[in-house]
Write a protein that holds these residues in place. Sequence first.
Motif, PDB file in Angstrom:
ATOM      1  N   VAL A 158      19.441 -99.664 -35.274  1.00  0.00           N
ATOM      2  CA  VAL A 158      18.829-101.129 -35.150  1.00  0.00           C
ATOM      3  C   VAL A 158      18.400-101.816 -36.357  1.00  0.00           C
ATOM      4  CG1 VAL A 158      17.424-102.622 -33.707  1.00  0.00           C
ATOM      5  CG2 VAL A 158      18.256-100.395 -32.760  1.00  0.00           C
ATOM      6  N   THR A 159      18.860-103.115 -36.599  1.00  0.00           N
ATOM      7  CA  THR A 159      18.285-103.586 -37.991  1.00  0.00           C
ATOM      8  C   THR A 159      17.473-104.826 -37.281  1.00  0.00           C
ATOM      9  OG1 THR A 159      20.050-103.176 -39.131  1.00  0.00           O
ATOM     10  CG2 THR A 159      18.782-104.844 -40.049  1.00  0.00           C
ATOM     11  N   VAL A 160      16.250-105.044 -37.435  1.00  0.00           N
ATOM     12  CA  VAL A 160      15.498-106.252 -37.132  1.00  0.00           C
ATOM     13  C   VAL A 160      15.063-106.953 -38.486  1.00  0.00           C
ATOM     14  CG1 VAL A 160      13.151-106.860 -36.031  1.00  0.00           C
ATOM     15  CG2 VAL A 160      14.422-104.809 -35.419  1.00  0.00           C
ATOM     16  N   THR A 161      15.393-108.486 -38.472  1.00  0.00           N
ATOM     17  CA  THR A 161      15.147-108.968 -39.570  1.00  0.00           C
ATOM     18  C   THR A 161      14.262-110.163 -39.240  1.00  0.00           C
ATOM     19  OG1 THR A 161      17.726-108.963 -40.094  1.00  0.00           O
ATOM     20  CG2 THR A 161      16.257-110.488 -41.318  1.00  0.00           C
ATOM     21  N   LEU A 162      12.943-110.128 -40.022  1.00  0.00           N
ATOM     22  CA  LEU A 162      11.795-111.146 -39.461  1.00  0.00           C
ATOM     23  C   LEU A 162      11.733-112.099 -40.820  1.00  0.00           C
ATOM     24  CD1 LEU A 162       9.420-108.327 -38.982  1.00  0.00           C
ATOM     25  CD2 LEU A 162      10.517-109.845 -37.319  1.00  0.00           C
ATOM     26  N   SER A 163      11.891-113.404 -40.455  1.00  0.00           N
ATOM     27  CA  SER A 163      11.482-114.520 -41.545  1.00  0.00           C
ATOM     28  C   SER A 163      10.431-115.507 -41.303  1.00  0.00           C
ATOM     29  CB  SER A 163      12.834-115.329 -41.598  1.00  0.00           C
ATOM     30  OG  SER A 163      14.027-114.606 -41.390  1.00  0.00           O
ATOM     31  N   ASP A 164      10.061-115.786 -42.277  1.00  0.00           N
ATOM     32  CA  ASP A 164       8.990-116.737 -42.163  1.00  0.00           C
ATOM     33  C   ASP A 164       9.380-118.273 -41.727  1.00  0.00           C
ATOM     34  OD1 ASP A 164       7.095-114.936 -43.098  1.00  0.00           O
ATOM     35  OD2 ASP A 164       6.882-116.069 -45.022  1.00  0.00           O
ATOM     36  N   SER A 165       8.778-118.969 -41.148  1.00  0.00           N
ATOM     37  CA  SER A 165       9.181-120.347 -40.861  1.00  0.00           C
ATOM     38  C   SER A 165       9.360-121.143 -42.114  1.00  0.00           C
ATOM     39  CB  SER A 165       8.068-121.063 -39.978  1.00  0.00           C
ATOM     40  OG  SER A 165       8.462-122.364 -39.613  1.00  0.00           O
ATOM     41  N   LYS A 166      10.469-121.896 -42.137  1.00  0.00           N
ATOM     42  CA  LYS A 166      10.837-122.681 -43.146  1.00  0.00           C
ATOM     43  C   LYS A 166      10.254-124.083 -43.059  1.00  0.00           C
ATOM     44  CE  LYS A 166      15.141-120.385 -44.281  1.00  0.00           C
ATOM     45  NZ  LYS A 166      14.894-119.335 -43.409  1.00  0.00           N
ATOM     46  N   ARG A 167       9.309-124.206 -42.157  1.00  0.00           N
ATOM     47  CA  ARG A 167       8.784-125.577 -41.468  1.00  0.00           C
ATOM     48  C   ARG A 167       7.451-125.670 -42.128  1.00  0.00           C
ATOM     49  NH1 ARG A 167       6.974-127.561 -37.094  1.00  0.00           N
ATOM     50  NH2 ARG A 167       7.127-125.796 -35.865  1.00  0.00           N
ATOM     51  N   ARG A 168       7.020-126.825 -42.611  1.00  0.00           N
ATOM     52  CA  ARG A 168       5.630-126.628 -43.120  1.00  0.00           C
ATOM     53  C   ARG A 168       4.663-126.799 -41.765  1.00  0.00           C
ATOM     54  NH1 ARG A 168       3.365-126.905 -47.704  1.00  0.00           N
ATOM     55  NH2 ARG A 168       4.553-126.719 -49.611  1.00  0.00           N
ATOM     56  N   PRO A 169       3.476-126.458 -41.576  1.00  0.00           N
ATOM     57  CA  PRO A 169       2.718-126.541 -40.333  1.00  0.00           C
ATOM     58  C   PRO A 169       2.231-127.832 -40.549  1.00  0.00           C
ATOM     59  CG  PRO A 169       1.650-125.127 -41.956  1.00  0.00           C
ATOM     60  CD  PRO A 169       2.870-125.393 -42.505  1.00  0.00           C
ATOM     61  N   GLY A 170       2.191-128.444 -39.188  1.00  0.00           N
ATOM     62  CA  GLY A 170       1.794-130.094 -38.903  1.00  0.00           C
ATOM     63  C   GLY A 170       0.266-129.950 -39.025  1.00  0.00           C
ATOM     64  N   PRO A 171      -0.415-131.084 -38.667  1.00  0.00           N
ATOM     65  CA  PRO A 171      -1.978-131.188 -38.766  1.00  0.00           C
ATOM     66  C   PRO A 171      -2.512-130.447 -37.899  1.00  0.00           C
ATOM     67  CG  PRO A 171      -0.857-133.198 -38.411  1.00  0.00           C
ATOM     68  CD  PRO A 171       0.218-132.483 -38.892  1.00  0.00           C
ATOM     69  N   ASP A 172      -1.886-130.149 -36.633  1.00  0.00           N
ATOM     70  CA  ASP A 172      -2.642-129.758 -35.438  1.00  0.00           C
ATOM     71  C   ASP A 172      -2.059-128.209 -35.395  1.00  0.00           C
ATOM     72  OD1 ASP A 172      -0.448-130.731 -34.731  1.00  0.00           O
ATOM     73  OD2 ASP A 172      -0.943-131.556 -32.949  1.00  0.00           O
ATOM     74  N   GLU A 173      -1.242-127.621 -36.142  1.00  0.00           N
ATOM     75  CA  GLU A 173      -0.879-126.493 -36.008  1.00  0.00           C
ATOM     76  C   GLU A 173      -1.553-125.299 -37.234  1.00  0.00           C
ATOM     77  OE1 GLU A 173       3.803-126.943 -34.902  1.00  0.00           O
ATOM     78  OE2 GLU A 173       3.352-127.949 -36.830  1.00  0.00           O
ATOM     79  N   ASP A 174      -1.335-123.955 -36.467  1.00  0.00           N
ATOM     80  CA  ASP A 174      -2.169-122.969 -37.240  1.00  0.00           C
ATOM     81  C   ASP A 174      -1.160-122.364 -38.005  1.00  0.00           C
ATOM     82  OD1 ASP A 174      -3.728-121.013 -38.097  1.00  0.00           O
ATOM     83  OD2 ASP A 174      -4.333-120.420 -36.386  1.00  0.00           O
ATOM     84  N   ALA A 175      -1.519-122.479 -39.600  1.00  0.00           N
ATOM     85  CA  ALA A 175      -0.495-121.927 -40.495  1.00  0.00           C
ATOM     86  C   ALA A 175      -0.465-120.225 -40.248  1.00  0.00           C
ATOM     87  CB  ALA A 175      -0.943-122.227 -41.838  1.00  0.00           C
ATOM     88  N   TYR A 176      -1.255-119.727 -39.548  1.00  0.00           N
ATOM     89  CA  TYR A 176      -1.197-118.086 -39.506  1.00  0.00           C
ATOM     90  C   TYR A 176       0.111-117.782 -38.559  1.00  0.00           C
ATOM     91  CZ  TYR A 176      -2.692-113.600 -37.928  1.00  0.00           C
ATOM     92  OH  TYR A 176      -2.843-112.333 -37.660  1.00  0.00           O
ATOM     93  N   PHE A 177       0.608-118.835 -37.616  1.00  0.00           N
ATOM     94  CA  PHE A 177       1.674-118.513 -36.843  1.00  0.00           C
ATOM     95  C   PHE A 177       2.990-118.708 -37.577  1.00  0.00           C
ATOM     96  CE2 PHE A 177      -1.651-118.984 -33.974  1.00  0.00           C
ATOM     97  CZ  PHE A 177      -1.759-117.804 -33.265  1.00  0.00           C
ATOM     98  N   LYS A 217      15.270-111.230 -35.619  1.00  0.00           N
ATOM     99  CA  LYS A 217      16.817-111.270 -35.066  1.00  0.00           C
ATOM    100  C   LYS A 217      16.939-109.602 -34.961  1.00  0.00           C
ATOM    101  CE  LYS A 217      20.368-112.073 -37.811  1.00  0.00           C
ATOM    102  NZ  LYS A 217      20.656-112.883 -39.232  1.00  0.00           N
ATOM    103  N   ILE A 218      17.387-109.254 -34.013  1.00  0.00           N
ATOM    104  CA  ILE A 218      17.701-107.805 -33.718  1.00  0.00           C
ATOM    105  C   ILE A 218      19.291-107.612 -33.533  1.00  0.00           C
ATOM    106  CG2 ILE A 218      17.515-105.914 -32.136  1.00  0.00           C
ATOM    107  CD1 ILE A 218      14.828-107.223 -31.185  1.00  0.00           C
ATOM    108  N   THR A 219      19.597-106.631 -34.495  1.00  0.00           N
ATOM    109  CA  THR A 219      21.432-106.297 -34.365  1.00  0.00           C
ATOM    110  C   THR A 219      21.417-104.607 -34.113  1.00  0.00           C
ATOM    111  OG1 THR A 219      20.974-107.313 -36.833  1.00  0.00           O
ATOM    112  CG2 THR A 219      23.329-107.225 -35.677  1.00  0.00           C
ATOM    113  N   THR A 220      22.293-104.407 -33.170  1.00  0.00           N
ATOM    114  CA  THR A 220      22.369-103.148 -32.956  1.00  0.00           C
ATOM    115  C   THR A 220      23.888-102.933 -33.115  1.00  0.00           C
ATOM    116  OG1 THR A 220      22.879-103.516 -30.685  1.00  0.00           O
ATOM    117  CG2 THR A 220      20.413-102.908 -31.233  1.00  0.00           C
ATOM    118  N   GLY A 221      24.011-101.259 -33.221  1.00  0.00           N
ATOM    119  CA  GLY A 221      25.523-100.906 -33.262  1.00  0.00           C
ATOM    120  C   GLY A 221      26.212-100.803 -34.542  1.00  0.00           C
ATOM    121  N   GLU A 222      25.320-100.908 -35.591  1.00  0.00           N
ATOM    122  CA  GLU A 222      26.044-101.015 -36.884  1.00  0.00           C
ATOM    123  C   GLU A 222      25.534 -99.580 -37.545  1.00  0.00           C
ATOM    124  OE1 GLU A 222      24.694-104.323 -38.949  1.00  0.00           O
ATOM    125  OE2 GLU A 222      25.970-105.515 -38.157  1.00  0.00           O
TER     126      GLU A 222
END
Lengths: 119, 265
Positions: B118-137, B227-232
């Motif tokens: 299995v290949t799991v791909t994790l990417s940060d958000s490309k969006r900037r956090p808005g004023p009422d959003e927590d940058a942690y997530f 993203k989870i990819t299997t079978g490779e």
Amino acid sequence: MFWVMAAMALGVWIGAYMPFALPPNMAKYISVSFLAGLDSVLGGTRAGIENRFNLSVFVSGFTTNLVLAGLMTYVGDLLGVEMYLAAVVTFGRRIFENLAIIRRDLIGVPPRSPSTLQG
Amino acid sequence: MLGLIPERSTVDKSSPPQSWQVPVAMASILMGILVSLQFRNQTTANKSTNKQPELIAMIKNLEEERDRITQELQATRARLSEIEAKLAQEGTGYGELAKQMAEARMQAGLMAMKGPGVTVTLSDSKRRPGPDEDAYFFIIHDADLQTLTNELFAAGAEAVSINDQRIITRSSIRCVGPSVLVNTVQLASPFVVKAIGPSKEIEGGLRMPNGFFDSMAMLIRSGGEVKITTGEEIVTPAFTGSMSFRLAQPVPENTKTGAVSATHS
């Protein structure tokens, strides 16, 4: 004038050997209160040279200047407006004005008009 | 101008202080202290910023040295396996030993492995956090990678790597400023986590209710990607870091059980 300058030098010397440092976020407050205090010192010097020094006026002026300058900086910080600039400009102008008058008093040429800035 | 000076002023420099001069002098001592403290403040603030380029250069040097030594280590390990292979071929009785050696190195994670997984791909958000959003997530944290590797091994993964850093028994995953350190190598988003093992079980484990995938819901909602990819067919590289024991010593077989109960009682 000599004693005032000697006292300032003594203060600088004491400050240089103080065992503690001021927090960096106080820098704005310190510079504003320094200007306010310097204005009072020069005003007092001028009054002394002109033989109309009054202790109550000096002490009250010194404290209210410091408190007002500090308060203005604080309120400015709260509102996000650089209100301490008003204090800097005002005190800066008055320091130069007082210095010019003291210079003339010491030399012995009376100012042409009370608000004369240039020599 | 100088010729116009009519007379010396009334203030004599050497005379004792007049009554007005005492309070003014006191105030001016205070001002002197203030200005000198402020000056000290400014100079120390400047000093700390001046040191930065020096420290950056130092870090760069050390990193270069580390990379050089890592390459050396890899070359030496490659030569070692070559020699082992040769010994095994010659049939001088070393064959069994070489086989055991290869097995041990495989267990330790010193060999590149391939297989289905299995290949799991994790990417940060490309969006900037808005004023009422927590940058942690909006970013992937070290804890997310820890949870993921834990889950992978628990679901039966046999070899796991994060951005080509092989996870072995002595691996660490931790947070340093904006990047994640895996095996003391700095990694950044996107994180490609590869796991050789039973794909179905692993994917099931990751998608378990309240499992790893659910724990990333806030990130996905914030614009991040999982993203989870299997079978490779997957290749996980060999561990390249240091593996020496400086303090730990093996315990003889027969005293093992006694030693456990005797420690720090």
